[in-house]
Design a protein around this motif. Structure first.
Motif, PDB file in Angstrom:
ATOM      1  N   GLY A 140      -7.514  20.016   2.166  1.00  0.00           N
ATOM      2  CA  GLY A 140      -7.349  19.232   3.395  1.00  0.00           C
ATOM      3  C   GLY A 140      -8.796  18.610   3.942  1.00  0.00           C
ATOM      4  N   LEU A 141      -8.980  18.466   5.244  1.00  0.00           N
ATOM      5  CA  LEU A 141     -10.116  17.811   5.866  1.00  0.00           C
ATOM      6  C   LEU A 141     -10.787  18.740   6.492  1.00  0.00           C
ATOM      7  N   VAL A 142     -12.156  18.808   6.248  1.00  0.00           N
ATOM      8  CA  VAL A 142     -13.180  19.768   6.912  1.00  0.00           C
ATOM      9  C   VAL A 142     -14.491  18.944   7.219  1.00  0.00           C
ATOM     10  N   GLN A 143     -15.010  19.583   8.427  1.00  0.00           N
ATOM     11  CA  GLN A 143     -16.285  18.950   8.649  1.00  0.00           C
ATOM     12  C   GLN A 143     -17.463  19.397   7.719  1.00  0.00           C
ATOM     13  N   PRO A 144     -18.348  18.607   7.685  1.00  0.00           N
ATOM     14  CA  PRO A 144     -19.500  19.162   6.908  1.00  0.00           C
ATOM     15  C   PRO A 144     -20.061  20.433   7.319  1.00  0.00           C
ATOM     16  N   GLY A 145     -20.379  21.171   6.547  1.00  0.00           N
ATOM     17  CA  GLY A 145     -20.711  22.682   6.720  1.00  0.00           C
ATOM     18  C   GLY A 145     -19.561  23.565   6.839  1.00  0.00           C
ATOM     19  N   GLY A 146     -18.393  23.251   6.947  1.00  0.00           N
ATOM     20  CA  GLY A 146     -17.144  23.821   7.010  1.00  0.00           C
ATOM     21  C   GLY A 146     -16.828  24.733   5.666  1.00  0.00           C
ATOM     22  N   SER A 147     -15.574  25.341   5.821  1.00  0.00           N
ATOM     23  CA  SER A 147     -15.259  25.914   4.518  1.00  0.00           C
ATOM     24  C   SER A 147     -13.752  25.862   4.068  1.00  0.00           C
ATOM     25  N   LEU A 148     -13.383  26.111   3.043  1.00  0.00           N
ATOM     26  CA  LEU A 148     -11.844  25.884   2.534  1.00  0.00           C
ATOM     27  C   LEU A 148     -11.927  26.709   1.512  1.00  0.00           C
ATOM     28  N   ARG A 149     -10.722  27.352   1.137  1.00  0.00           N
ATOM     29  CA  ARG A 149     -10.437  28.115   0.109  1.00  0.00           C
ATOM     30  C   ARG A 149      -9.165  27.360  -0.361  1.00  0.00           C
ATOM     31  N   LEU A 150      -9.279  27.201  -1.718  1.00  0.00           N
ATOM     32  CA  LEU A 150      -8.073  26.639  -2.867  1.00  0.00           C
ATOM     33  C   LEU A 150      -7.743  27.782  -3.519  1.00  0.00           C
ATOM     34  N   SER A 151      -6.292  27.656  -3.767  1.00  0.00           N
ATOM     35  CA  SER A 151      -5.585  28.619  -4.450  1.00  0.00           C
ATOM     36  C   SER A 151      -4.795  27.989  -5.564  1.00  0.00           C
ATOM     37  N   CYS A 152      -4.662  28.658  -6.765  1.00  0.00           N
ATOM     38  CA  CYS A 152      -3.882  27.986  -7.824  1.00  0.00           C
ATOM     39  C   CYS A 152      -3.096  29.035  -8.437  1.00  0.00           C
ATOM     40  N   ALA A 153      -1.590  28.782  -8.315  1.00  0.00           N
ATOM     41  CA  ALA A 153      -0.701  30.071  -8.939  1.00  0.00           C
ATOM     42  C   ALA A 153      -0.151  29.766 -10.340  1.00  0.00           C
ATOM     43  N   ALA A 154      -0.112  30.530 -11.300  1.00  0.00           N
ATOM     44  CA  ALA A 154       0.031  30.048 -12.531  1.00  0.00           C
ATOM     45  C   ALA A 154       1.472  30.830 -12.842  1.00  0.00           C
ATOM     46  N   SER A 155       2.063  30.531 -13.418  1.00  0.00           N
ATOM     47  CA  SER A 155       3.494  30.745 -13.904  1.00  0.00           C
ATOM     48  C   SER A 155       3.859  30.447 -15.438  1.00  0.00           C
ATOM     49  N   GLY A 156       4.917  31.162 -15.953  1.00  0.00           N
ATOM     50  CA  GLY A 156       5.206  30.740 -17.083  1.00  0.00           C
ATOM     51  C   GLY A 156       4.574  31.571 -18.088  1.00  0.00           C
ATOM     52  N   SER A 157       4.402  31.207 -19.375  1.00  0.00           N
ATOM     53  CA  SER A 157       3.790  31.971 -20.664  1.00  0.00           C
ATOM     54  C   SER A 157       2.245  32.097 -20.352  1.00  0.00           C
ATOM     55  N   ILE A 158       1.950  33.055 -19.535  1.00  0.00           N
ATOM     56  CA  ILE A 158       0.602  33.290 -19.355  1.00  0.00           C
ATOM     57  C   ILE A 158      -0.092  34.478 -20.287  1.00  0.00           C
ATOM     58  N   PHE A 159      -1.156  33.931 -21.106  1.00  0.00           N
ATOM     59  CA  PHE A 159      -1.653  35.091 -21.817  1.00  0.00           C
ATOM     60  C   PHE A 159      -2.490  35.927 -21.137  1.00  0.00           C
ATOM     61  N   ARG A 160      -2.804  37.021 -21.669  1.00  0.00           N
ATOM     62  CA  ARG A 160      -3.667  38.161 -21.189  1.00  0.00           C
ATOM     63  C   ARG A 160      -5.075  37.606 -21.009  1.00  0.00           C
ATOM     64  N   SER A 161      -5.394  36.991 -22.046  1.00  0.00           N
ATOM     65  CA  SER A 161      -7.001  36.287 -22.279  1.00  0.00           C
ATOM     66  C   SER A 161      -6.885  34.964 -22.083  1.00  0.00           C
ATOM     67  N   ASN A 162      -7.428  34.404 -21.092  1.00  0.00           N
ATOM     68  CA  ASN A 162      -7.485  32.873 -20.910  1.00  0.00           C
ATOM     69  C   ASN A 162      -8.709  32.749 -19.868  1.00  0.00           C
ATOM     70  N   VAL A 163      -8.957  31.330 -19.832  1.00  0.00           N
ATOM     71  CA  VAL A 163      -9.937  30.946 -18.876  1.00  0.00           C
ATOM     72  C   VAL A 163      -9.329  30.125 -17.766  1.00  0.00           C
ATOM     73  N   MET A 164      -9.656  30.534 -16.724  1.00  0.00           N
ATOM     74  CA  MET A 164      -9.144  29.489 -15.520  1.00  0.00           C
ATOM     75  C   MET A 164     -10.409  28.751 -14.825  1.00  0.00           C
ATOM     76  N   GLY A 165      -9.840  27.775 -14.326  1.00  0.00           N
ATOM     77  CA  GLY A 165     -11.009  26.937 -13.600  1.00  0.00           C
ATOM     78  C   GLY A 165     -10.702  25.804 -12.843  1.00  0.00           C
TER      79      GLY A 165
END
Length: 114
Positions: free
Chosen positions: A10-35
């Motif tokens: 979204g849009l935020v002013q300088p000095g502000g905060s945001l929180r991004l989320s990313c939900a994965a579905s499907g064939s997710i391995f127990r060992s992986n790297v998310m970024g």
């Protein structure tokens, strides 16, 4: 196959905060790297922060001390808490899961402007 759904940009002013989320579905391995990666207009895509299944993290120098990456393995979700945002953080932010091959989300726009 793996599907990734990002939210929280979204849009935020300088000095502000945001929180991004990313939900994965499907064939997710127990060992992986998310970024999280980002791409500003006219620039190449760059790594922002990554986290392993075991909680190991890595940050770009430009975001150290301001951004925090975390994950919930039970929910296959990765988060990016962004504080003290600067105009130069403006970019499309992409989520990636790396396991055998890389899977990318569709991206979410973050705009830091007064």
């Amino acid at each position: 196959q793996v599907q990734l759904v990002e939210s929280g940009g979204g849009l935020v002013q300088p000095g502000g905060s945001l929180r991004l989320s990313c939900a994965a579905s499907g064939s997710i391995f127990r060992s992986n790297v998310m970024g999280w990666y980002r791409q500003a207009p006219g620039k190449e895509r760059e790594s922002v922060a990554t986290i392993t299944s075991f909680g190991g993290t890595h940050y770009a120098d430009s975001v150290k001390g301001r951004f925090t990456i975390s994950r919930d393995n039970a929910k296959n979700t990765v988060y990016l808490q962004m504080n003290s945002l600067k105009p130069e953080d403006t970019a499309v932010y992409y989520c990636k899961v790396s396991q055998v091959r890389d899977y990318w989300g569709q991206g979410t726009q973050v705009t830091v402007s007064s």
